[in-house]
Design an enzyme around this catalytic site. Structure first.
Site, mmCIF file in Angstrom:
data_model
loop_
_atom_site.group_PDB
_atom_site.id
_atom_site.type_symbol
_atom_site.label_atom_id
_atom_site.label_comp_id
_atom_site.label_asym_id
_atom_site.label_seq_id
_atom_site.Cartn_x
_atom_site.Cartn_y
_atom_site.Cartn_z
ATOM 1 N N HIS A 1 58.505 33.568 46.641
ATOM 2 C CA HIS A 1 58.034 34.694 45.879
ATOM 3 C C HIS A 1 58.396 34.791 44.326
ATOM 4 O O HIS A 1 59.732 34.495 44.079
ATOM 5 C CB HIS A 1 58.897 35.775 46.654
ATOM 6 N N PRO B 1 72.295 46.608 50.819
ATOM 7 C CA PRO B 1 71.447 45.657 50.850
ATOM 8 C C PRO B 1 70.379 45.744 49.920
ATOM 9 O O PRO B 1 69.444 44.743 49.711
ATOM 10 C CB PRO B 1 70.863 45.767 52.306
ATOM 11 N N TYR C 1 59.870 47.715 46.748
ATOM 12 C CA TYR C 1 60.842 48.472 46.691
ATOM 13 C C TYR C 1 60.455 49.905 46.072
ATOM 14 O O TYR C 1 59.915 50.112 45.143
ATOM 15 C CB TYR C 1 62.149 47.736 45.855
ATOM 16 N N LYS D 1 71.669 40.737 48.160
ATOM 17 C CA LYS D 1 72.760 39.983 47.763
ATOM 18 C C LYS D 1 73.726 39.366 48.833
ATOM 19 O O LYS D 1 74.772 38.425 48.570
ATOM 20 C CB LYS D 1 73.233 40.520 46.772
ATOM 21 N N TYR E 1 68.318 39.353 40.222
ATOM 22 C CA TYR E 1 67.777 39.265 41.624
ATOM 23 C C TYR E 1 67.508 37.760 41.855
ATOM 24 O O TYR E 1 67.973 37.386 43.195
ATOM 25 C CB TYR E 1 66.490 39.863 41.548
HETATM 26 C C1 PHB Z 1 65.130 42.066 54.673
HETATM 27 O O1 PHB Z 1 63.768 41.357 54.300
HETATM 28 O O2 PHB Z 1 65.640 42.301 55.471
HETATM 29 C C2 PHB Z 1 65.651 42.364 53.256
HETATM 30 C C3 PHB Z 1 64.767 42.046 52.113
HETATM 31 C C4 PHB Z 1 65.377 42.515 50.657
HETATM 32 C C5 PHB Z 1 66.365 43.414 50.806
HETATM 33 C C6 PHB Z 1 67.055 43.647 51.766
HETATM 34 C C7 PHB Z 1 66.690 43.234 53.093
HETATM 35 O O3 PHB Z 1 66.743 43.821 49.572
#
Ligand code: PHB
Ligand code: APR
Length: 389
Positions: A72, A292, A200, A296, A384
Site C-alpha cells: 500500500h 489500533p 480512516y 502500530k 505510519y
Molecule cells: C486491520 O486491518 O485490522 C487494521 C488496519 C489498520 C489499523 C488497525 C487495524 O489502524
C-alpha cells in the site's frame, strides 16, 4: 532442561525472536500458555512496516508473505463526505504491507517446527526466578507435572496479561496508561474490500475504518460504546452504521455479507519502564499497548525484537553486553514515538463523549490543515510507514 534464552509467550514477538536467534545458532525454548490453534484463531491487525518485513526476511520466513502480501503506497482519510489521500510513496519513498497477523504467526510456527524448534504449549504457572542474578530459571507445569528451565536470559513476550511484567518489582517498575472511553467493534467478512487502500473515517457518528486481508477478505471497524457487546450488533446493524460513517461513494460500493468474526476491543495506551530488569527483557504487548488507530501494535513489537535479537547476538558472538545494557533505552525511545502517533491519530479521528463544540472545531481544523498541508501529511506518512530503527 537448559537453554540459552527462555522465551515466555508464543505470539508474534516470542516466535520471531526465537526464529531470529535460531538463525544465529542461539538456542531457545518458547513457553506458550495456549495451543497453536488458539493463538492462530485470534484475529489481529494486518499492516506491516517495511522494518517488520525486513525482519521476517532476516528470520527466513518471508517467502509466503512476499508472494501474498499487498503493498500500500498510501491511505485515505475522510471526514463527513470529504476525503483525501496521504501518499506514502511520494512523501516518504516508502510504503506499508498488508499481511494478516494470523498468517504471519502461522509462517513463524511452521518455520519453528520445520527445524524442531522447542515450543511447549499449555504451560501453566509460569514463574520467572532469579532474573536479577546471573543464573535465572523459569519454572512451569504442563498437565500437572512441574518443569524447570535454566537459562542465561529470559524474554518476556507474553502479552499484556502475561507474568513477565509482573516479575519486575513495583519499586523498579513505572507504568503509564491512558484508557479511552470507547472501543472498536470489528467485523471480518468474505467480501471484496470497498477500496484498494484503507479508509480512516472521522464522522459525526464516530470513527470507522475500512481495511482488508486480501481480495476477498475485508476487515471493517466502527467506534462503539464500551458497554456494547458483539451480540448487540447484528450484521445488518453493523453494515448500516458503517455506511453512515464512510464517504457516500464508498458506502454505495460497499459489498456486505455474513460476518465470520465479530469482536470488540477496548482502546488503551500503555507503557511500562524499564523494559529490562537484570536478565529479563520485556518485548511487545508485555511492555506496551497502543490504540489500533495508527496500526502500530505489531510494529512496535517488531522493533523491540529487532533491538533485542541484535543485543543477544552481539553478546553471544563477542561477549559484549552493550546492546543488552542499552536495550530498554533504545526500545523505549522508539516506543514513545509510536505511542504519540497512535494517541494523535486516535484523538484526531474519534468522537469523545465529553467533547465540546469547540473541541469538535479544533479536530476539524486539524483535519482540514492536514488535507492541504504537505508537511503535515509528511509527518503522518513518516510515522505510519514506520520511524527508522
Ligand atoms: C486491520 O486491518 O485490522 C487494521 C488496519 C489498520 C489499523 C488497525 C487495524 O489502524
Ligand atoms: N505463560 C506463557 N504464555 C503466556 C502467558 C504465560 N503466563 N501469558 C500469556 N501468554 C501467551 C499468550 O497466550 C500469547 O500467545 O503469550 C502470547 C503473547 O502474544 P500477543 O498477545 O500476541 O503479544 P505479542 O507477541 O507481543 O504480539 C504483539 O501486536 O497486533 C498487536 O496486540 C497485537 O498480538 C499483537 C501484538
Amino acid at each position: 532442561m537448559r537453554t540459552q534464552v527462555a522465551i515466555v509467550g508464543g505470539g508474534p514477538s516470542g516466535l520471531l525472536l526465537s526464529q531470529l536467534l535460531h538463525r544465529k545458532g542461539i538456542d531457545t525454548v518458547v513457553l506458550e500458555r495456549k495451543t497453536r490453534d488458539y493463538v492462530l484463531g485470534r484475529i489481529r491487525a494486518g499492516i506491516l512496516e517495511v522494518g517488520f518485513v525486513e525482519l521476517m526476511r532476516e528470520a527466513g520466513v518471508a517467502e509466503r508473505m512476499d508472494q501474498e502480501c499487498f503493498v500500500h503506497d498510501g491511505t485515505v482519510i475522510s471526514y463527513g463526505d470529504e476525503q483525501f489521500g496521504i501518499n506514502f510513496k511520494e512523501l516518504t519513498g516508502s510504503h506499508v504491507v498488508v499481511y494478516g497477523q494470523t498468517e504471519l504467526t502461522r509462517d513463524l510456527y511452521d518455520a519453528r517446527e520445520a527445524v524442531d524448534g522447542k515450543i511447549v504449549f499449555n504451560t501453566e504457572n509460569v514463574t520467572i526466578n532469579d532474573a536479577d542474578t546471573d543464573s535465572p530459571n523459569v519454572t512451569y507445569s504442563v498437565d500437572g507435572t512441574e518443569h524447570r528451565i535454566d537459562c542465561d536470559y529470559v524474554a518476556g513476550c507474553d502479552g499484556f496479561h502475561g507474568v513477565s511484567r509482573q516479575t519486575i518489582p513495583l519499586t523498579v517498575r513505572k507504568e503509564y496508561e491512558k484508557v479511552y472511553p470507547f472501543g472498536w467493534l470489528g467485523v471480518l467478512s468474505e467480501t471484496p474490500p470497498v477500496h484498494e487502500e484503507l479508509i480512516y473515517a472521522s464522522s459525526g457518528r464516530g470513527f470507522a475504518l475500512c481495511s482488508m486481508r486480501n481480495e476477498n477478505l475485508s476487515r471493517y471497524y466502527i467506534q462503539c460504546s464500551l458497554s456494547d457487546s458483539p451480540e448487540d450488533w447484528t450484521d445488518e446493524a453493523f453494515w448500516t452504521e458503517l455506511k453512515r460513517r464512510i464517504p457516500a461513494d464508498a458506502a454505495e460500493r460497499l459489498v456486505t455479507g455474513r460476518s465470520i468474526e465479530k469482536s470488540i476491543a477496548p482502546l488503551r495506551s500503555f507503557v511500562t519502564e524499564p523494559m529490562r530488569w537484570g536478565r529479563l527483557f520485556l518485548c511487545g504487548d508485555a511492555a506496551h499497548i497502543v490504540p489500533p488507530t495508527g496500526a502500530k501494535g505489531l510494529n512496535t513489537a517488531a522493533s523491540d525484537i529487532h533491538y533485542l535479537h541484535h543485543a543477544l547476538v552481539q553478546f553471544y558472538e563477542t561477549g559484549d553486553t552493550d546492546g543488552i545494557d542499552l536495550y530498554s533505552e533504545r526500545a523505549l525511545a522508539r516506543i514513545w514515538k509510536a505511542e504519540r502517533f497512535s494517541w494523535w491519530m486516535t484523538n484526531l479521528l474519534h468522537r469523545f463523549p465529553d467533547q465540546s463544540e469547540f473541541d469538535l472545531r479544533m479536530q476539524r481544523a486539524e483535519i482540514e490543515f492536514l488535507r492541504v498541508n504537505r508537511e503535515a501529511q509528511s509527518v503522518l506518512a513518516q510515522n505510519y510507514v514506520g520511524l527508522p530503527y
